[in-house]
Design a protein around this motif. Structure first.
Motif, PDB file in Angstrom:
ATOM      1  N   ASP A   1       0.825  -1.198   0.000  1.00  0.00           N
ATOM      2  CA  ASP A   1       0.000   0.000   0.000  1.00  0.00           C
ATOM      3  C   ASP A   1       0.867   1.260   0.000  1.00  0.00           C
ATOM      4  O   ASP A   1       0.571   2.244  -0.677  1.00  0.00           O
TER       5      ASP A   1
ATOM      6  N   ARG B   1     -11.021  -3.746  -2.471  1.00  0.00           N
ATOM      7  CA  ARG B   1     -10.817  -2.335  -2.824  1.00  0.00           C
ATOM      8  C   ARG B   1     -11.739  -1.910  -3.964  1.00  0.00           C
ATOM      9  O   ARG B   1     -12.246  -0.782  -3.994  1.00  0.00           O
TER      10      ARG B   1
ATOM     11  N   ASP C   1      -5.489  -0.780   3.276  1.00  0.00           N
ATOM     12  CA  ASP C   1      -5.937   0.595   3.169  1.00  0.00           C
ATOM     13  C   ASP C   1      -7.056   0.677   2.140  1.00  0.00           C
ATOM     14  O   ASP C   1      -6.834   0.487   0.951  1.00  0.00           O
TER      15      ASP C   1
END
Length: 754
Positions: free
Chosen positions: A88, A298, A316
């Protein structure tokens, strides 16, 4: 606490860099970001930033890196705890125009290219794990040059430095030594979102070793986007049924956390059967599958990942809509860290805890998982006094400790300077080492206090205070105040009913017994040093076949019922090979394998007085479950007889199961093997070599059993025991039966610990 803002010239330049990196002409620093940048760039200080998830800690080190590189500084060295987090950070750096690379096990083929890029000064940020600092090749070939040229050192997730941190990592303690090697005036940044005052003070003290000043930037930790709740349901069936019925009602996509690998896999399977698009995410996935699962979440191609703590700091997704926990982490601080993944770039996100009765048993292992035992340390250091390199496999023959615990012990000893990692293993440094009993006792008491606090957080609505304020107070946030959104402040926001159809589906899934018991194929390394004259592969004529068990003790449904039946063994069994401790490095350089903590072992190691479980004959429900497992077993040859492993602790249970299966299958029950040389020896917490030595030649085919086998001739035999963990009891007992004439041995256990 110093929070001086930058001078006007630096402030203007820093803001320009921020806008360049973000691509937004209206970007502005959040409160405290510019002060941290000034401390690093203008004053070359050491800074500790404690801010909530989503505040923008990465912006501080990316902006500082860009400014320092403009001033001719060398690359930033960023110590990051997880491979997924590195991915990330590398991606975020690329988006910001920062040239970032990593050195990890995931890109070993690229190390030479990375070295060339570093030599050419084409790297702005190099990411490494703390465990990489112990790697001999990296330590000798890369680290000296990096330290000499380093423009900025960044320690991400800095709470791991502290003994008191919720996911302390021994190798993080090496950072204090690394700080001492930096050239004078090298700025240092440590960041975390989860540190109370005790952790902040500890980390600041380590950062300031040698009298260097430390700027601390700390902000409020309340998360206005999160709506917290706790739903207490009576059974695992009810929890899974609720989730299957209501997962689709939760906003967006999110994470469902489970405490064990098997619980994550089972839950994902049940949710898929209920029509939800979910995937399991655990430490068992290889790196490519992890990346694919992360991207699926994501990109909102799945409703949720059902994950262990393997998906923690390293993920994230700013628009994550919810986080649900099936079972609670062991501390409010750890819980805050995990739920902080949600609601970073959306106005509202839902966070729900579904606590379970098995939570406490799992916490009890985590509470002491980083604490070495004095007798284990003494055995290892005594053996290594010859100053030669010792492999972990060889050390397993001198210390009766599981490999994960042994590797953790070596890490602790290395951080304390008593041993060092070298080519070919580990070697003693000759420096004296004293077991710090007081320190470990203090940490253990802290862990127990955290457990009590987590129990308090999970109180029912009518007994609890504001959930967010509770988490803030656990992190010593002086701004803690009622949030006005959680189920205590505003009333339960989640449905509490469990639809009958969902409950029936969950029950059907959980009542489905049967897991494979994989056979041992290889004798443990070094067994001959313990008086067991075997090595290499187990001869085909002495092997057992793949076996079956009703359930793993970590499973929902039958796993929980078997934990109750097996008493202490069942409690211990919930925290064995199947767990994943938070924050553990996935890199093979990280020796601590969180999927293999110490736990009780095969029934051969547990023949002492009965403590919590009662030795009772099996009831009809258990026998029916055993029968269903046998009915679904796709064996090459059906067993022609049944033999039991002798149990001094649960003779009625083991013999009752063996006799019951014989009746159901209309097979002769031949009795038990006999105990020799006093029977099996050993205790919990040992490794494979010691477990084999503890049972070798202590389970034998007695005269009566041998006569019955001779009457039948070479036929397949079903071998029955209560609990299997190391599998050496079944392996040795099965070998004896094979040598006595059985054509096959089919192991059957009530439960597996993993």
């Amino acid at each position: 606490m110093s929070t001086a803002a930058p001078t006007s010239a630096l402030a203007t330049e820093a803001l320009e860099v921020l806008r360049e990196l973000t691509g937004r002409p209206d970007a502005a620093f959040r409160e405290g970001q510019d002060a941290a940048v000034a401390a690093l760039v203008e004053r070359s200080e050491r800074a500790l930033v404690v801010q909530r998830t989503g505040w923008g800690k990465s912006a501080v080190y990316f902006v500082s890196t860009a400014l320092l590189r403009r001033r001719g500084a060398g690359p930033t060295l960023l110590v990051s705890p997880l491979l997924a987090l590195m991915r990330d950070q590398v991606a975020a750096a690329a988006r910001a125009g920062i040239r970032a690379v990593e050195i990890s096990s995931a890109n070993a083929t690229e190390w030479d290219d990375v070295a060339q890029a570093l030599a050419a000064d084409d790297v702005d940020v190099l990411l490494v794990s703390p465990e990489r600092l112990t790697n001999p090749r990296f330590r000798e070939e890369q680290l000296p040059g990096l330290v000499a040229r380093c423009g900025l050192l960044v320690v991400d997730e800095a709470h791991c430095v502290s003994d008191w941190g919720h996911d302390f990592r021994p190798d993080y303690r090496r950072i204090r030594d690394l700080l001492g090697t930096l050239p004078a005036g090298t700025p240092v940044l440590a960041t975390t979102a989860t540190a109370n005052e005790r952790v902040v003070a500890d980390v600041a003290e380590q950062l300031g070793a040698g009298g260097v000043g430390v700027t601390t930037v700390r902000g409020p930790l309340a998360r206005d986007s999160l709506r917290l709740g706790v739903l207490r349901l009576p059974t695992d069936r009810a929890r899974l049924a609720w989730l299957a019925a209501h997962l689709g009602d939760l906003p967006g996509s999110g994470i469902v956390y489970a405490l064990t690998v098997s619980a994550a896999e089972e839950t994902a399977s049940l949710l898929r059967d209920a029509g939800h698009d979910v995937r399991a995410y655990t430490g068992r996935l290889d790196d490519a599958d992890r990346k694919d699962a992360e991207e699926a979440l994501r990109e909102n191609r799945v409703k949720a990942l059902v994950a262990t703590s393997a998906l923690g700091m390293g993920f994230d997704k700013p628009d994550l809509g919810f986080v649900v926990h099936l079972g609670a982490p062991s501390s409010p601080v750890s819980y805050y860290q995990q739920v902080g993944r949600a609601g970073r770039a959306v106005e509202h996100a839902d966070v729900l805890l579904l606590p379970g009765p098995e939570d406490l048993a799992i916490w009890q292992w985590f509470a002491t998982s980083s604490m070495p035992r004095e007798d284990h340390a003494a055995a290892v250091l005594s053996a290594m006094a010859d100053a030669k390199a010792w492999s972990v496999a060889r050390l397993e023959t001198v210390a009766d400790v599981r490999r994960s615990r042994l590797e953790l012990l070596l890490k602790v000893l290395a951080v304390d300077g008593a041993v060092e990692r070298v080519q070919g293993g580990w070697r003693s440094t000759g420096r004296p080492w004293v077991y710090d009993a007081d320190r470990y006792a203090r940490v253990a008491r802290t862990r127990e206090a955290e457990q009590r606090a987590m129990i308090a957080y999970a109180r029912p609505v009518e007994e609890a205070g504001c959930r967010m304020a509770f988490l803030q107070e656990a992190l010593d946030d002086p701004t803690a105040a009622p949030c006005g959104r959680c189920d205590v402040c505003a009333g339960p926001w989640y449905p509490t009913e469990v639809p009958a159809g969902a409950a029936e589906a969950a029950s059907a899934a959980l009542d489905r017994p049967g897991v494979e018991l994989a056979p041992r194929a290889q004798w443990p390394t070094g067994a001959d040093r313990l008086g067991v004259p075997v090595k290499g592969k187990i001869a085909p004529a002495e092997q057992v076949d793949p076996g079956r068990a009703v359930a793993r003790l970590t499973d929902l449904g039958w796993g929980q019922r078997l934990r109750t039946l097996l008493g202490d063994d069942g409690v211990g069994g919930t925290v064995t090979l199947d767990l994943e401790a938070p924050g553990i490095e996935e890199d093979p350089d990280a020796a601590f394998d969180s999927k293999d903590p110490a736990a009780p072992h095969d029934s051969q190691a547990r023949r002492g007085p009965l403590q919590r479980g009662r030795d009772v004959p099996p009831d009809d429900e258990l026998l029916r479950a055993c029968g269903r497992v046998l009915g679904a077993w796709d064996w090459a040859e059906r067993p022609a007889a049944v033999v039991a492993v002798p149990s001094r602790r649960r003779p009625r249970l083991v013999a009752g199961v063996a006799q019951g299966l014989a009746r159901m299958g209309r097979l002769p029950y031949l009795g038990e093997l006999s105990l020799s040389h006093g029977g099996p020896t050993g205790g919990p917490g040992g490794n494979s070599a010691f477990r084999l030595a503890g049972v070798w030649q202590r389970l034998v085919v007695g005269p009566e059993l041998r006569a019955r086998l001779d009457e039948l001739g070479p036929v397949p035999v079903l071998l029955v025991d209560d609990l299997a963990d190391s599998r050496w009891t079944m392996t040795v007992a099965g070998r004896e039966l094979r040598l006595a004439g059985a054509s096959r041995v089919l192991p059957f256990a009530l439960a597996l610990t993993a």
